[in-house]
Design a protein around this motif. Structure first.
Motif, short mmCIF file in Angstrom:
data_model
loop_
_atom_site.label_atom_id
_atom_site.label_comp_id
_atom_site.label_asym_id
_atom_site.label_seq_id
_atom_site.Cartn_x
_atom_site.Cartn_y
_atom_site.Cartn_z
N PRO A 153 0.82 -1.23 0.00
CA PRO A 153 0.00 0.00 0.00
C PRO A 153 0.84 1.27 0.00
N GLY A 154 0.53 2.18 -0.92
CA GLY A 154 1.20 3.47 -0.98
C GLY A 154 2.61 3.44 -1.52
N LYS A 155 3.05 2.29 -2.04
CA LYS A 155 4.42 2.18 -2.55
C LYS A 155 4.42 1.80 -4.02
N GLY A 156 5.59 1.90 -4.64
CA GLY A 156 5.72 1.52 -6.03
C GLY A 156 5.79 0.01 -6.20
N ASP A 189 3.41 -11.99 3.05
CA ASP A 189 3.12 -12.08 1.62
C ASP A 189 1.89 -11.24 1.24
N SER A 190 1.21 -10.69 2.23
CA SER A 190 0.04 -9.84 1.96
C SER A 190 0.46 -8.62 1.17
N ALA A 191 -0.19 -8.40 0.04
CA ALA A 191 0.13 -7.29 -0.87
C ALA A 191 -0.82 -7.39 -2.07
N THR A 192 -0.71 -6.42 -2.97
CA THR A 192 -1.41 -6.52 -4.25
C THR A 192 -0.40 -7.03 -5.28
#
Lengths: 114, 111
Positions: free
Chosen positions: A40-43, A82-85
């Motif tokens: 979240p909020g990162k590249g 590992d939670s992320a998009t």
């Protein structure tokens, strides 16, 4: 026009529960398929490049595979970190001197619960 | 090694104003691309520059412009800001135009 569709939009897993994310693509000559992870909020953070059907790449708990119409990102025994998009992108064959642009899907938001 | 850097991190502007976003690529990378990412969507291609020349642009209005400097850093300019320009603006650099490495982005809010 190049198109990338990712499914599911969101996925919740228990820690240790393996699963797969899907990326279906339509492109006029595939030059490469790319997987990224985005917090979240990162590249986006680069994970893998796949170039041809049948190719596989692995990194820790992640394994990416490619067919002529889709790619899968397999997550084995996931952990909460590992939670992320996870984003999938394609690059088509382009004329020399033209832009090497990536076409992205909308991503799969993965949540791994402890 | 330093990754792609972008500045500023966050920016709040008013409708109608102009904004300039900056990007420094990874050392040795000659290609810089700009993407716009709206919340809940994947990044959308705006521009690519290679060796200071524009290689292509995506489906964005002429209010969007960019340039690349001799040291391969780049600027993205947006004129006459609209509320819909609120997004995360991402810069990506590459040396072979295959793997693109992204910076942390600039969060632009237009009020």
């Amino acid at each position: 026009e190049d198109q990338v569709t990712q499914s599911p939009e969101a996925l919740r897993l228990q820690e240790g529960e393996s699963s797969s994310l899907n990326c279906s693509y339509t492109v006029s000559g595939l030059r490469g398929l790319f997987w990224y992870r985005q917090d979240p909020g990162k590249g986006p953070e680069f994970l893998f490049t796949l170039y041809s059907a049948g190719e596989e790449k692995e990194k820790e708990r992640l394994k990416a595979t490619l067919t002529k119409k889709e790619s899968f990102l397999h997550i084995t025994a996931p952990k909460p970190e590992d939670s992320a998009t996870y984003l999938c992108a394609v690059r088509a064959f382009q004329q020399p001197g033209s832009a090497r642009q990536l076409t992205f899907g909308s991503g799969t938001q993965l949540t791994v619960l402890p | 090694d330093a990754g792609v850097t972008q500045s500023p991190t966050h920016l709040i502007k008013t409708r109608g104003q102009h904004v300039t976003l900056r990007c420094s690529p990874i050392s040795g990378h000659k290609s810089v691309s700009w993407y716009q990412q709206v919340l809940g969507q994947g990044p959308q291609f705006i521009f690519q520059y290679y060796e200071k020349e524009e290689r292509g642009r995506g489906n964005f209005p002429d209010r969007f412009s960019a340039r690349q400097f001799p040291n391969y850093s780049s600027e993205l300019n947006v004129n006459a800001l609209l509320l819909g320009d609120s997004a995360l603006y991402l810069c990506a650099s590459s040396w072979n135009s295959y793997e693109q490495y992204f910076g942390p982005g600039t969060r632009l809010t237009v009020t």
